[in-house]
Design a protein around this motif. Sequence first.
Motif, PDB file in Angstrom:
ATOM      1  N   PRO A 327      -2.152  -1.897 -10.560  1.00 30.97           N
ATOM      2  CA  PRO A 327      -1.125  -2.938 -10.598  1.00 30.97           C
ATOM      3  C   PRO A 327      -1.322  -3.978  -9.501  1.00 30.97           C
ATOM      4  O   PRO A 327      -1.878  -3.680  -8.449  1.00 30.97           O
ATOM      5  N   ALA A 328      -0.845  -5.196  -9.765  1.00 32.58           N
ATOM      6  CA  ALA A 328      -0.912  -6.269  -8.780  1.00 32.58           C
ATOM      7  C   ALA A 328       0.135  -6.036  -7.692  1.00 32.58           C
ATOM      8  O   ALA A 328       1.235  -5.554  -7.971  1.00 32.58           O
ATOM      9  N   LEU A 329      -0.212  -6.371  -6.455  1.00 32.35           N
ATOM     10  CA  LEU A 329       0.715  -6.214  -5.337  1.00 32.35           C
ATOM     11  C   LEU A 329       1.584  -7.456  -5.212  1.00 32.35           C
ATOM     12  O   LEU A 329       1.072  -8.560  -4.976  1.00 32.35           O
ATOM     13  N   PRO A 330       2.900  -7.324  -5.367  1.00 28.97           N
ATOM     14  CA  PRO A 330       3.766  -8.496  -5.239  1.00 28.97           C
ATOM     15  C   PRO A 330       3.726  -9.096  -3.831  1.00 28.97           C
ATOM     16  O   PRO A 330       3.460  -8.394  -2.847  1.00 28.97           O
ATOM     17  N   GLU A 331       4.000 -10.366  -3.741  1.00 33.69           N
ATOM     18  CA  GLU A 331       4.039 -11.072  -2.460  1.00 33.69           C
ATOM     19  C   GLU A 331       5.027 -10.388  -1.522  1.00 33.69           C
ATOM     20  O   GLU A 331       6.167 -10.086  -1.897  1.00 33.69           O
ATOM     21  N   GLY A 332       4.564 -10.116  -0.296  1.00 34.11           N
ATOM     22  CA  GLY A 332       5.430  -9.518   0.706  1.00 34.11           C
ATOM     23  C   GLY A 332       5.448  -8.001   0.707  1.00 34.11           C
ATOM     24  O   GLY A 332       6.028  -7.400   1.619  1.00 34.11           O
ATOM     25  N   TRP A 333       4.861  -7.361  -0.280  1.00 32.80           N
ATOM     26  CA  TRP A 333       4.814  -5.902  -0.334  1.00 32.80           C
ATOM     27  C   TRP A 333       3.617  -5.391   0.457  1.00 32.80           C
ATOM     28  O   TRP A 333       2.577  -6.038   0.543  1.00 32.80           O
ATOM     29  N   ARG A 337       2.353   1.523  -6.291  1.00 31.85           N
ATOM     30  CA  ARG A 337       1.767   2.530  -7.181  1.00 31.85           C
ATOM     31  C   ARG A 337       1.987   2.079  -8.620  1.00 31.85           C
ATOM     32  O   ARG A 337       2.901   1.296  -8.906  1.00 31.85           O
ATOM     33  N   PRO A 338       1.164   2.565  -9.551  1.00 29.46           N
ATOM     34  CA  PRO A 338       1.352   2.178 -10.954  1.00 29.46           C
ATOM     35  C   PRO A 338       2.548   2.888 -11.562  1.00 29.46           C
ATOM     36  O   PRO A 338       3.076   3.863 -11.014  1.00 29.46           O
ATOM     37  N   GLY A 339       2.961   2.403 -12.714  1.00 26.87           N
ATOM     38  CA  GLY A 339       4.071   3.003 -13.428  1.00 26.87           C
ATOM     39  C   GLY A 339       5.412   2.564 -12.885  1.00 26.87           C
ATOM     40  O   GLY A 339       5.508   1.810 -11.911  1.00 26.87           O
ATOM     41  N   GLY A 340       6.478   3.033 -13.508  1.00 28.76           N
ATOM     42  CA  GLY A 340       7.819   2.703 -13.065  1.00 28.76           C
ATOM     43  C   GLY A 340       8.115   1.220 -13.082  1.00 28.76           C
ATOM     44  O   GLY A 340       8.843   0.711 -12.230  1.00 28.76           O
ATOM     45  N   GLY A 341       7.527   0.495 -14.017  1.00 26.71           N
ATOM     46  CA  GLY A 341       7.731  -0.938 -14.090  1.00 26.71           C
ATOM     47  C   GLY A 341       6.726  -1.748 -13.290  1.00 26.71           C
ATOM     48  O   GLY A 341       6.730  -2.980 -13.351  1.00 26.71           O
ATOM     49  N   ASN A 342       5.851  -1.068 -12.547  1.00 29.16           N
ATOM     50  CA  ASN A 342       4.860  -1.780 -11.734  1.00 29.16           C
ATOM     51  C   ASN A 342       3.605  -2.142 -12.513  1.00 29.16           C
ATOM     52  O   ASN A 342       2.771  -2.905 -12.018  1.00 29.16           O
ATOM     53  N   GLY A 343       3.445  -1.589 -13.694  1.00 28.36           N
ATOM     54  CA  GLY A 343       2.273  -1.913 -14.487  1.00 28.36           C
ATOM     55  C   GLY A 343       1.292  -0.764 -14.569  1.00 28.36           C
ATOM     56  O   GLY A 343       1.465   0.277 -13.929  1.00 28.36           O
ATOM     57  N   PRO A 344       0.219  -0.938 -15.352  1.00 33.33           N
ATOM     58  CA  PRO A 344      -0.771   0.124 -15.547  1.00 33.33           C
ATOM     59  C   PRO A 344      -1.688   0.270 -14.334  1.00 33.33           C
ATOM     60  O   PRO A 344      -1.587  -0.476 -13.364  1.00 33.33           O
ATOM     61  N   SER A 345      -2.582   1.245 -14.429  1.00 35.89           N
ATOM     62  CA  SER A 345      -3.536   1.523 -13.365  1.00 35.89           C
ATOM     63  C   SER A 345      -4.954   1.255 -13.847  1.00 35.89           C
ATOM     64  O   SER A 345      -5.336   1.666 -14.935  1.00 35.89           O
ATOM     65  N   THR A 346      -5.722   0.562 -13.027  1.00 34.96           N
ATOM     66  CA  THR A 346      -7.135   0.325 -13.342  1.00 34.96           C
ATOM     67  C   THR A 346      -7.939   1.589 -13.029  1.00 34.96           C
ATOM     68  O   THR A 346      -7.890   2.085 -11.905  1.00 34.96           O
ATOM     69  N   PRO A 347      -8.684   2.137 -14.002  1.00 36.61           N
ATOM     70  CA  PRO A 347      -9.492   3.324 -13.713  1.00 36.61           C
ATOM     71  C   PRO A 347     -10.811   2.974 -13.030  1.00 36.61           C
ATOM     72  O   PRO A 347     -11.424   1.936 -13.301  1.00 36.61           O
ATOM     73  N   VAL A 348     -11.223   3.856 -12.133  1.00 35.62           N
ATOM     74  CA  VAL A 348     -12.525   3.775 -11.474  1.00 35.62           C
ATOM     75  C   VAL A 348     -13.317   4.996 -11.907  1.00 35.62           C
ATOM     76  O   VAL A 348     -12.861   6.129 -11.754  1.00 35.62           O
ATOM     77  N   ILE A 349     -14.498   4.763 -12.472  1.00 39.84           N
ATOM     78  CA  ILE A 349     -15.318   5.849 -13.010  1.00 39.84           C
ATOM     79  C   ILE A 349     -16.547   6.009 -12.124  1.00 39.84           C
ATOM     80  O   ILE A 349     -17.378   5.106 -12.013  1.00 39.84           O
TER      81      ILE A 349
END
Length: 353
Positions: A327-333, A337-349
């Motif tokens: 997920p993208a980090l909002p300004e000021g944060w 973490r992903p989920g809970g309205g924060n968006g999906p997670s980019t996988p690293v393989i």
Amino acid sequence: MSSHCSISSSFCQLIGSFVQLAEWSRGHEELLTTEPIPPTDPVPADVFEGNRRVTGTGNRNPATLVWRVIPNGSLLAYASAFEAEGRTWLLTSDLMIVPADRVRAVKRSQFKGKELGKGLELPLAWNRTHGPKPKYRRDDGGGFTPAGAVPGKTPVAIKDERVASGKKSYYELRDEPGVFVDEADMTFTRARKDLPRGVTPGGKWIEVKILPGTLTAYEGTRPVYASLFSPGKGGVPVPGHDHTKYATTAIGYFPIEWKDLNATMSNEKYGEPKVLWFSEVPHIQYLRAPLAMHVAYWHEDFGNPKSAECVNVSALDGHFLFNWTEPALPEGWGGIRPGGGNGPSTPVIVSAN
């Protein structure tokens, strides 16, 4: 923005040559400078009242002279450098005051991967050493003679076809017809043609390969960014062996669990670290804690095994990847973490090769 410096007693003597503490610190001298850190800022008025320190609580009591002892091998970040009582002092982000004549500054690494598209596409051949590697021109007799060089830590675009000559193999450069590189001199980034299991069509994902030391960011099957990274110095992990103990980067499918804009990193599990720490490490993306993909501002040997177990990237690559992944980090944060309205997670393989 903070700058970074390393403790002189750990990486080098105050006057003298670099002293390597152990195998883990090999290469940490590459970015150290010998020039003294100059004072560039006024004495911070919000920290001092006249010559008396007024900030700090608990273990950071203003009445206590020594707050903390920085151990050998640790690195710290400082926000300002000021002069007082004939010496230059560094103010850290946690309001410690450090004498500048007891440290060596760390230069900023300029290494950065390549954004793909707009004329630059895979495959790429990387010279992952610091020194140049020769280019070759094919003569009329079919032999190969030196014709220039590929600078250290630099890629060149190549054609797919391997050209054999005796016991050696070469690849022709796409932008220099008739000029080749020796396969044995280079490491390669090649596009993957199919989506890995668990990756959605068009979705973002990152491919990390331990042996070649390459990292590639994809959107679906389209590669968008290619670079070098440093895996664990223990090489390819052995099943059943502890990754932290043997300094190996775990293999597997790792959706990003958590992103930190910056944090102090240490292999000590509990409380304030006392044995070794790297402060203000930027752009940390945890894959399966303690495994993380993060900036390593203390070396510049990307493409070769260097880390304790993490995926080490340069400061410039870390900035790009942190802002590109979800997920993208909002300004000021400071973290997300992903989920809970924060968006999906980019996988690293992560794979061996």
